[in-house]
Scaffold this motif. Structure first.
Motif, PDB file in Angstrom:
ATOM      1  N   ILE A  24       1.269  11.014  -1.222  1.00 39.01           N
ATOM      2  CA  ILE A  24       1.390   9.915  -0.259  1.00 39.01           C
ATOM      3  C   ILE A  24       0.012   9.442   0.193  1.00 39.01           C
ATOM      4  N   LEU A  25      -0.868  10.381   0.506  1.00 40.22           N
ATOM      5  CA  LEU A  25      -2.216  10.019   0.934  1.00 40.22           C
ATOM      6  C   LEU A  25      -2.969   9.275  -0.168  1.00 40.22           C
ATOM      7  N   ASN A  26      -2.783   9.699  -1.416  1.00 48.49           N
ATOM      8  CA  ASN A  26      -3.418   9.003  -2.540  1.00 48.49           C
ATOM      9  C   ASN A  26      -2.925   7.566  -2.653  1.00 48.49           C
ATOM     10  N   ASN A  27      -1.610   7.365  -2.449  1.00 47.29           N
ATOM     11  CA  ASN A  27      -1.069   6.004  -2.477  1.00 47.29           C
ATOM     12  C   ASN A  27      -1.674   5.146  -1.370  1.00 47.29           C
ATOM     13  N   ALA A  56      -5.217   0.548   4.429  1.00 49.56           N
ATOM     14  CA  ALA A  56      -4.981   0.964   5.814  1.00 49.56           C
ATOM     15  C   ALA A  56      -6.281   1.408   6.478  1.00 49.56           C
ATOM     16  N   THR A  57      -6.267   1.404   7.804  1.00 54.85           N
ATOM     17  CA  THR A  57      -7.394   1.936   8.580  1.00 54.85           C
ATOM     18  C   THR A  57      -6.941   3.078   9.487  1.00 54.85           C
ATOM     19  N   VAL A  94      -0.861  -2.641   4.220  1.00 55.12           N
ATOM     20  CA  VAL A  94      -0.210  -3.903   3.845  1.00 55.12           C
ATOM     21  C   VAL A  94       1.294  -3.750   3.650  1.00 55.12           C
ATOM     22  N   GLY A  95       1.755  -2.506   3.369  1.00 59.83           N
ATOM     23  CA  GLY A  95       3.181  -2.292   3.174  1.00 59.83           C
ATOM     24  C   GLY A  95       3.693  -2.944   1.894  1.00 59.83           C
ATOM     25  N   GLY A 149       3.024  -6.389   5.256  1.00 61.86           N
ATOM     26  CA  GLY A 149       2.235  -6.622   6.458  1.00 61.86           C
ATOM     27  C   GLY A 149       2.604  -5.726   7.622  1.00 61.86           C
ATOM     28  N   LYS A 150       3.525  -4.782   7.418  1.00 59.59           N
ATOM     29  CA  LYS A 150       4.003  -3.937   8.521  1.00 59.59           C
ATOM     30  C   LYS A 150       3.677  -2.462   8.323  1.00 59.59           C
TER      31      LYS A 150
END
Length: 217
Positions: A135-138, A145-146, A168-169, A205-206
């Protein structure tokens, strides 16, 4: 089923080792390499004839060397690979997210809101840890993300791991193809192997939130 589970455990161990080596390689290049280069530049600029100017530079070089040694010790711990999971899942997660936080690219909030059993479940922990890495790699590769939030909880003998980001979702009705889709497929597959489920909540965007729920006696 037992054979499939054992094969998956072996594959997971190898993937964690590979991920570990990639992290070490990147850190050697980006962090320790820069520290040692700066140490070399500092020492090369020392003019022994002017001691009042030399002392501050020598002290700076000593400080940089100490930092390099500290970073190498941290890498030594990381070299333990899946042995890190043997210290307990919370500690392994804490170490993984702290390493990501050191890049300075993300604000990371990690919370553990439960007491873990006195005896570990090493095989399940290994699967959960690899899912976390996936998940972190994705997030790193695709989310832009920030901020990343990681929450570990355990209720009614079920382990709950939540990972959210402000990236960005994506459209849940049209799951992305390619590496992102494959990553999600691996996450769902691994969770199913240990009797767990994955709930994904995302929108363009969410950002994205992934809840992993696994039986954990």
């Amino acid at each position: 089923m037992q054979l499939t589970f054992e094969e998956e455990i072996t594959k997971t161990q190898l993937e964690i080792q590979e991920q570990t080596m990639q992290t070490i390689g990147a850190d050697l290049h980006d962090n320790i390499g820069q520290l040692l280069s700066l140490t070399s530049l500092t020492l090369n600029s020392v003019e022994l004839e002017e001691s009042h100017k030399a002392h501050p530079k020598i002290n700076a070089a000593i400080d940089l060397t100490a930092k390099s040694i500290h970073e190498m010790r941290l890498l030594g711990k990381l070299l333990q690979g899946d042995q890190l999971v043997g210290l307990g899942l919370p500690e392994a997660i804490r170490y993984q997210v702290s390493w990501l936080e050191r890049t300075g690219q993300y604000e990371i909030i990690y919370s553990q809101e439960c007491e873990m059993p006195t005896e570990n479940n090493p095989n399940i922990d290994l699967i959960v840890f690899r899912i976390l890495q996936e998940i972190l790699n994705n997030i790193i590769k695709h989310a832009k993300a920030t901020r990343i939030v990681v929450k570990l909880d355990r209720k009614e003998e079920k382990l709950q791991l939540r990972i959210g980001d402000n990236g960005v979702g994506f459209d849940m009705d049209n799951l992305p193809s390619g590496n992102v889709g494959m990553g999600l497929h691996n996450i769902l597959k691994r969770a199913a192997i240990v009797g767990g489920e994955v709930v994904i909540d995302s929108g363009k965007g969410k950002g994205t939130r992934i809840d992993l729920i696994i039986p954990y006696s």
